[in-house]
Motif scaffolding. Structure first.
Motif, short mmCIF file in Angstrom:
data_model
loop_
_atom_site.label_atom_id
_atom_site.label_comp_id
_atom_site.label_asym_id
_atom_site.label_seq_id
_atom_site.Cartn_x
_atom_site.Cartn_y
_atom_site.Cartn_z
N LEU A 12 0.83 -1.21 0.00
CA LEU A 12 0.00 0.00 0.00
C LEU A 12 0.87 1.26 0.00
CD1 LEU A 12 -2.85 -1.01 2.49
CD2 LEU A 12 -2.96 -0.87 -0.01
N ALA A 13 2.01 1.20 0.68
CA ALA A 13 2.91 2.36 0.70
C ALA A 13 3.44 2.65 -0.70
CB ALA A 13 4.07 2.10 1.66
N ILE A 14 3.79 1.60 -1.44
CA ILE A 14 4.25 1.78 -2.82
C ILE A 14 3.14 2.38 -3.68
CG2 ILE A 14 5.00 0.55 -4.90
CD1 ILE A 14 6.40 -1.46 -3.05
N LEU A 15 1.91 1.90 -3.46
CA LEU A 15 0.77 2.47 -4.17
C LEU A 15 0.62 3.95 -3.85
CD1 LEU A 15 -1.79 2.20 -5.90
CD2 LEU A 15 -3.01 1.49 -3.83
N GLY A 16 0.81 4.30 -2.58
CA GLY A 16 0.72 5.70 -2.19
C GLY A 16 1.76 6.56 -2.88
N ILE A 17 2.99 6.05 -2.97
CA ILE A 17 4.06 6.80 -3.64
C ILE A 17 3.72 7.00 -5.12
CG2 ILE A 17 6.48 6.71 -4.36
CD1 ILE A 17 7.04 5.19 -1.73
N VAL A 18 3.20 5.96 -5.76
CA VAL A 18 2.82 6.06 -7.17
C VAL A 18 1.72 7.10 -7.35
CG1 VAL A 18 1.76 4.83 -9.10
CG2 VAL A 18 3.53 3.70 -7.73
N LEU A 19 0.72 7.07 -6.47
CA LEU A 19 -0.37 8.05 -6.54
C LEU A 19 0.16 9.46 -6.37
CD1 LEU A 19 -3.21 6.30 -4.49
CD2 LEU A 19 -3.20 6.77 -6.95
N PHE A 20 1.08 9.63 -5.43
CA PHE A 20 1.65 10.96 -5.18
C PHE A 20 2.37 11.48 -6.42
CE2 PHE A 20 5.18 13.68 -3.81
CZ PHE A 20 4.49 14.64 -3.07
N ILE A 21 3.18 10.63 -7.03
CA ILE A 21 3.95 11.04 -8.21
C ILE A 21 3.03 11.35 -9.39
CG2 ILE A 21 5.61 10.24 -9.94
CD1 ILE A 21 6.99 8.66 -7.69
N VAL A 22 2.08 10.45 -9.65
CA VAL A 22 1.21 10.62 -10.81
C VAL A 22 0.34 11.86 -10.69
CG1 VAL A 22 -0.75 9.62 -12.06
CG2 VAL A 22 1.18 8.16 -11.40
N THR A 23 -0.26 12.07 -9.52
CA THR A 23 -1.18 13.20 -9.36
C THR A 23 -0.45 14.54 -9.34
OG1 THR A 23 -1.14 12.84 -6.95
CG2 THR A 23 -2.96 11.86 -8.19
N ASN A 24 0.75 14.57 -8.77
CA ASN A 24 1.49 15.83 -8.69
C ASN A 24 2.19 16.18 -9.99
OD1 ASN A 24 1.64 17.15 -5.77
ND2 ASN A 24 1.51 14.94 -5.50
N TRP A 25 2.52 15.18 -10.79
CA TRP A 25 3.18 15.44 -12.06
C TRP A 25 2.25 15.15 -13.25
CZ3 TRP A 25 6.10 14.21 -7.82
CH2 TRP A 25 7.21 15.01 -7.58
N TRP A 26 0.95 15.17 -13.00
CA TRP A 26 -0.02 14.89 -14.05
C TRP A 26 0.14 15.81 -15.26
CZ3 TRP A 26 -3.01 11.00 -15.29
CH2 TRP A 26 -4.07 11.19 -16.19
N PRO A 27 0.32 17.12 -15.07
CA PRO A 27 0.51 17.99 -16.25
C PRO A 27 1.73 17.59 -17.07
CG PRO A 27 -0.02 19.30 -14.32
CD PRO A 27 0.25 17.91 -13.83
N THR A 28 2.80 17.14 -16.39
CA THR A 28 4.00 16.72 -17.11
C THR A 28 3.74 15.46 -17.93
OG1 THR A 28 5.38 17.64 -15.36
CG2 THR A 28 6.42 16.06 -16.85
N PHE A 29 3.00 14.52 -17.35
CA PHE A 29 2.70 13.26 -18.03
C PHE A 29 1.75 13.46 -19.21
CE2 PHE A 29 3.39 11.23 -13.63
CZ PHE A 29 4.75 11.15 -13.85
N THR A 30 0.78 14.38 -19.04
CA THR A 30 -0.26 14.54 -20.04
C THR A 30 -0.02 15.70 -21.00
OG1 THR A 30 -1.58 15.96 -18.58
CG2 THR A 30 -1.96 13.57 -18.46
#
Length: 534
Positions: A12-30
């Motif tokens: 779950l901690a790994i999932l949390g880290i992934v969520l943090f990265i994806v949501t905070n860098w969403w503009p960069t990814f998209t």
């Protein structure tokens, strides 16, 4: 207390880290710009350079040489909110950012001519964008005031044909406003404001006047946040009274020395932080027709806050004391004692679980913010009263993570869940109700609409609550401290200096260091005592 299996917590901690990265860098990814991104300005000049620019400007005005200076960071929260709410960030940046910055330095000056000035300085180019001289002199007549204001605008290079003068406000007859005929963003219109007292120019500023509808909307939101904060205070005080009463009733079952060190840690760190926030308190001091920032007013605020913190410390202490017998009645051992052989090892294990839980909750929080931004049009504005730029020693700020962890986990988890479990006889309600009370206290942050913060913190409180029931008090204490430390350390490192980056990394490791020290001390003291007894 047997140690629960936690291998799944790592996943779950790994999932949390992934969520943090994806949501905070969403503009960069998209490749899509975040339409609700907070408008923040990283300063290119220091506070000292801003003070020097302000002093030079005042001397050129004829106000004399500066004898004292004090610099704070300020922000136009209304304009920032309006630009974000109406999705006009790009338009604002391209047309008005340099001329009407949302973030700026405010320099308070005293001169050798016994005059007080307040000068606003651009944070990136060092230009003066507005100023005011303290004056109680009378306002001019409407005709003389207009003549003087127009002369000042011409001297400042403002073509009068581009402006229309607004009728003077009867409550501010010394103020003369000129509205630009075409320059605006949305319904926010560009204005030049000249103030005249005692036959001389006493102030000038350029502003984008947001529409009255936005003022009214923000005022309604702030009232709602204020009401929820008041409910938190009322209900927390009632919980504190209940904790004191129960401590008296169960006094023979309570070890009153337990919780003393946590309470002392809370008080010392919070009082240090209050002193550290002197510039932040000064941003709140100036209001109305005399917006100058006085040290006396800020010191009064610090004193009041110290008293409030002492009261919170008392509530937290009795929450820890009263929670003990209620959990023992239920056969649950959620907070081992120092004298127990497993205390040191439990602290070390709690720290490890705390890090994993913090990563999970950080990811959940980021996901909730992301959903609120995308689906509920949530946005946030800069808050000078809580800014790293308004601390005497920014490097001390992450220590505040421990004060929140100690007091909030003691009041809303260790005692709150116990008392509401007793009253409501439902585990879910016992976790939910104190989570809602806890969430009420977080709505004063400048995040709009305010209900989004209430929902977010309530949901996180439920996670903390069930983690407390599963793993015990020390785990959620370390989880809360670690999560807040991560966020505060990120803010510290964002200041850019190498020393702040190094300190931020140190603070992130601090929960592990604290747990290790406790484990070693416990092993050295209690462990040897156990060997001698055997």
């Amino acid at each position: 207390m047997p140690r629960p299996q936690t291998s799944w917590l790592g996943t779950l901690a790994i999932l949390g880290i992934v969520l943090f990265i994806v949501t905070n860098w969403w503009p960069t990814f998209t490749g899509k710009e975040n339409k609700n991104a907070m408008l923040e300005t990283r300063p290119s000049i220091s506070k000292q350079e801003a003070a020097d620019a302000a002093a030079t400007y005042v001397e050129q005005l004829g106000g004399g040489a500066a004898t004292s200076r004090f610099v704070v960071y300020q922000s136009n929260k209304l304009l920032s909110g309006y630009v974000q709410k109406e999705h006009m960030t790009a338009d604002y940046k391209s047309r008005f950012l340099e001329r009407v910055p949302i973030d700026f330095y405010r320099v308070e000056l005293k001169t050798d001519r016994n005059a007080d000035y307040m000068v606003d300085v651009h944070m990136t180019n060092g230009s003066v964008i507005g100023w005011q001289m303290r004056s109680k002199a009378e306002a001019p007549s409407a005709r003389d005031g207009r003549r003087m204001a127009e002369a000042y605008l011409r001297q400042a290079g403002k073509p009068l044909d581009d402006y229309q003068m607004l009728l003077p406000n009867s409550s501010s007859p010394y103020q003369f406003a000129f509205e630009h005929r075409t320059a605006k963003i949305g319904e926010a219109k560009l204005r030049e404001i000249v103030e005249i007292r005692g036959g001389q120019i006493s102030a000038f500023r350029t502003e984008l006047r947001v529409p009255d509808s936005h003022y009214a909307w923000v005022a309604k939101q702030d009232r709602a946040a204020s009401e929820m904060t008041q409910w938190n205070m009322i209900l927390s005080v009632l919980m504190g009274i209940a904790a004191i009463v129960l401590a008296i009733v169960h006094r023979k079952q309570i070890a009153f020395l337990r919780g003393i060190w946590l309470t002392i840690t809370f008080l010392v760190l919070y009082w240090i932080n209050n002193a550290n926030m002197l510039p932040a308190f000064k941003t709140l001091d100036g209001t109305g027709t005399d917006p100058f920032l006085t040290s006396d007013g800020a010191l009064v605020m610090i004193t009041v806050m110290n008293v409030v913190v002492a009261f919170l410390g008392i509530i937290g202490y009795f929450s820890l004391a009263s929670g003990q017998p209620m959990w023992r009645e239920r056969g649950l051992h959620l907070w081992p004692r120092w004298r127990e052989p497993e205390f040191g090892r439990d602290t070390l294990d709690s720290m490890k679980r705390g890090y994993l839980l913090a990563f999970l909750i950080l990811g959940l929080q980021s996901l909730l913010f992301f959903i609120a931004e995308q689906r509920f049009d949530m946005w946030a504005v800069n808050d000078p009263s809580g800014s790293m730029y308004n601390l005497l020693r920014p490097e001390l700020f992450p220590l505040m993570a421990w004060t929140a962890a100690i007091s909030e986990e003691a009041i809303y988890r260790f005692f709150g869940i116990a008392i509401f479990k007793k009253l409501l006889r439902s585990t879910f309600l016992a976790v939910l109700v104190p989570s809602m009370i806890w969430a009420f206290s977080h709505t004063q942050y400048p995040i709009y609409p305010v209900y989004t913060r209430f929902v977010e913190v309530t949901l996180l409180g439920i996670v903390f609550g069930y983690a407390f029931l599963k793993f015990g008090f020390a785990t959620v204490l370390f989880a809360h401290a670690t999560m807040d430390t991560l966020l505060m350390s990120f803010s510290l490192m964002n200041l850019g200096e190498a020393r702040y980056v190094g300190l931020g990394l140190f603070y992130i490791a601090m929960p592990a260091l604290v747990a290790w020290i406790i484990w070693r001390l416990h092993h050295a003291i209690v462990g040897r005592r156990s060997i001698r007894v055997n």
